[in-house]
Design a protein around this motif. Structure first.
Motif, mmCIF file in Angstrom:
data_model
loop_
_atom_site.group_PDB
_atom_site.id
_atom_site.type_symbol
_atom_site.label_atom_id
_atom_site.label_comp_id
_atom_site.label_asym_id
_atom_site.label_seq_id
_atom_site.Cartn_x
_atom_site.Cartn_y
_atom_site.Cartn_z
ATOM 1 N N ILE A 58 -9.166 -3.158 0.301
ATOM 2 C CA ILE A 58 -8.587 -2.036 -0.452
ATOM 3 C C ILE A 58 -9.456 -1.562 -1.604
ATOM 4 C CG2 ILE A 58 -6.213 -2.571 0.206
ATOM 5 C CD1 ILE A 58 -5.777 -3.808 -2.531
ATOM 6 N N GLU A 59 -10.456 -2.353 -1.999
ATOM 7 C CA GLU A 59 -11.287 -1.956 -3.134
ATOM 8 C C GLU A 59 -12.689 -1.504 -2.754
ATOM 9 O OE1 GLU A 59 -11.188 -5.325 -5.757
ATOM 10 O OE2 GLU A 59 -9.114 -4.945 -6.346
ATOM 11 N N ILE A 74 -1.887 -6.333 -5.848
ATOM 12 C CA ILE A 74 -2.535 -6.022 -4.564
ATOM 13 C C ILE A 74 -1.586 -5.218 -3.684
ATOM 14 C CG2 ILE A 74 -3.407 -7.030 -2.417
ATOM 15 C CD1 ILE A 74 -4.493 -9.346 -4.155
ATOM 16 N N ILE A 75 -0.328 -5.613 -3.648
ATOM 17 C CA ILE A 75 0.665 -4.897 -2.834
ATOM 18 C C ILE A 75 0.819 -3.458 -3.334
ATOM 19 C CG2 ILE A 75 3.120 -4.781 -2.233
ATOM 20 C CD1 ILE A 75 3.040 -7.903 -2.259
ATOM 21 N N GLU A 76 0.881 -3.274 -4.659
ATOM 22 C CA GLU A 76 1.002 -1.929 -5.225
ATOM 23 C C GLU A 76 -0.221 -1.080 -4.910
ATOM 24 O OE1 GLU A 76 1.832 -2.462 -9.390
ATOM 25 O OE2 GLU A 76 3.726 -3.474 -8.965
ATOM 26 N N THR A 119 -1.137 1.970 2.889
ATOM 27 C CA THR A 119 -1.690 0.982 3.807
ATOM 28 C C THR A 119 -0.657 -0.079 4.140
ATOM 29 O OG1 THR A 119 -3.906 1.318 2.946
ATOM 30 C CG2 THR A 119 -3.502 -0.760 4.046
ATOM 31 N N THR A 120 -0.557 -0.427 5.407
ATOM 32 C CA THR A 120 0.325 -1.511 5.825
ATOM 33 C C THR A 120 -0.505 -2.765 6.077
ATOM 34 O OG1 THR A 120 0.150 -0.822 8.141
ATOM 35 C CG2 THR A 120 2.022 0.017 6.890
ATOM 36 N N LEU A 121 0.127 -3.895 5.942
ATOM 37 C CA LEU A 121 -0.510 -5.189 6.145
ATOM 38 C C LEU A 121 0.170 -5.897 7.296
ATOM 39 C CD1 LEU A 121 -2.452 -7.425 5.210
ATOM 40 C CD2 LEU A 121 -0.706 -8.121 3.562
#
Length: 106
Positions: free
Chosen positions: A54-55, A89-91, A98-100
């Motif tokens: 994500i980063e 991280i979830i936020e 994005t889904t995990l």
């Protein structure tokens, strides 16, 4: 079809193996070749892999339409604090739409 794929390998650390690339037959072949060569040598720590996905500018950080992170693992996430998936991280994943998804093998 507008799909993109990338690959991050992880154990106690995470490493970009294949940057986010438009999906086509050649990309799939290259990914399959990389997948066969991946060896992880440590424990199972999800946080570094998700944070990298994500980063990293070459992965989901530059995607505006959202995406999915598929964690393929042969083990359970470590209980160590540095491995936990935090609210931050979830936020961040949520802001990227994005889904995990986790898949376990082995």
């Amino acid at each position: 079809n507008g799909s993109f794929v990338g690959m991050v390998k992880f154990d106690n650390t995470a490493e970009l193996v294949f940057p986010l690339t438009a999906k086509d037959n050649i990309t799939v072949e290259i990914l399959e070749e990389n997948l066969n060569e991946i060896v992880a040598w440590g424990g199972t720590c999800f946080q570094p892999a998700i944070k990298l996905a994500i980063e990293n500018p070459g992965l989901l950080n530059n995607v505006t339409a959202g995406g999915s992170i598929l964690l393929i693992t042969d083990g359970e996430n470590s209980k160590a604090a540095r491995c936990q998936i935090t609210d931050e991280i979830i936020e961040r994943a949520d802001t990227l739409n994005t889904t995990l998804v986790q898949g376990e093998i082995g």
